[in-house]
Design an enzyme around this catalytic site. Structure first.
Site, PDB file in Angstrom:
ATOM      1  CG  ASP A  51     -14.709  19.853   1.238  1.00 14.90           C
ATOM      2  OD1 ASP A  51     -15.639  20.502   1.751  1.00 14.90           O
ATOM      3  OD2 ASP A  51     -14.282  18.784   1.701  1.00 14.90           O
ATOM      4  CE1 TYR A 110     -19.243  13.877  -2.849  1.00 15.31           C
ATOM      5  CE2 TYR A 110     -20.824  12.639  -1.547  1.00 15.31           C
ATOM      6  CZ  TYR A 110     -20.300  13.841  -1.956  1.00 15.31           C
ATOM      7  OH  TYR A 110     -20.820  15.009  -1.468  1.00 15.31           O
TER       8      TYR A 110
END
Length: 242
Positions: A51, A110
């Protein structure tokens, strides 16, 4: 020749990885750089979308390039010469035509960074979520353990315009490491839903500061309670490895 690219970027100034109607994505910027080298626009396929504001230390991508254009060792340096300093090709390696950055990916890692203190060091500006109120590390660790395994993460994902086939995902590990006020949460899994890591992080923080009971967290995971809309800020998230 198909090249596998290892890409790192500071996502602060960009609209995310994926090309959009408006310019300013990381994919667009890399394609612009390659077009300057090859004289034509070539599609760069990433392993996944990040994002706007999300960073990467090890995004994976591939692109098909004219194999006589440059010596193999020069591709990464040549592309970098046309990129802003916030984006870097770390490595460019030849791969078989059957390789696909997205569909060949077996998992992703992540890392989310939190600063649990009243004063954020300038060196962490733009790459850590400052949470000034005190967090309980034992509750945070317990919340992390709830998510490990194969679950339906529908309550911890945002909806895209195009629905996904399944919201079931497997988290093989979720690690919380504390060094004083600096917290890092590492998520390791086969794949992640839209904003899933940021929503899981938001839930962990809400448990750690006492706003969300562990029973309520488990109920949401089992889709027995309303969706939790706490989304951690994008700038604390980094795609470490594909």
């Amino acid at each position: 020749m198909r090249l596998r690219l290892a890409v790192a970027y500071d996502g602060t100034l960009f609209r995310g990885w994926q090309s959009q109607a408006d310019p300013g994505s990381i994919q667009d910027t890399i394609e612009d750089a390659i077009a300057k080298l090859c004289g034509e626009r070539l599609t760069v396929q990433g392993a996944g979308r990040t994002d706007a504001g999300v960073h990467a230390a090890g995004q994976c991508a591939h692109v098909d390039v004219p194999d006589q254009r440059l010596p193999l060792a020069k591709w990464a340096l040549a592309i970098n010469a046309h990129l802003p300093p916030e984006i870097r090709i770390l490595r460019a390696r030849p791969v078989p035509d059957t390789f696909h950055a997205r569909f060949s990916a077996q998992g992703k890692i992540y890392r989310y960074t939190i600063w649990n203190g009243p004063v954020l060091p300038p060196s962490l500006l733009g790459c850590a979520w400052q949470v000034p109120n005190k967090l309980d590390p034992k509750l945070a660790a317990e919340a992390c353990r709830v998510f490990i395994g194969r679950h339906d993460f529908a309550a911890f994902s945002a909806q895209r315009s195009k629905a996904v086939r399944s919201t079931i995902r497997t988290l093989t590990n979720l690690r919380l490491v504390r060094r004083g006020p600096l917290w890092t949460i590492t998520f390791i899994g086969e794949g992640f839903l839209y904003k899933m890591v940021r929503m899981l992080t938001g839930a962990i923080v809400r448990c750690a500061d006492g706003r969300l009971a562990m029973d309520d967290l488990v109920a949401r995971l089992h889709n027995a309670a309303p969706r939790l809309n706490q989304v951690a800020p994008a700038h604390g998230l980094c795609l470490e490895r594909v």
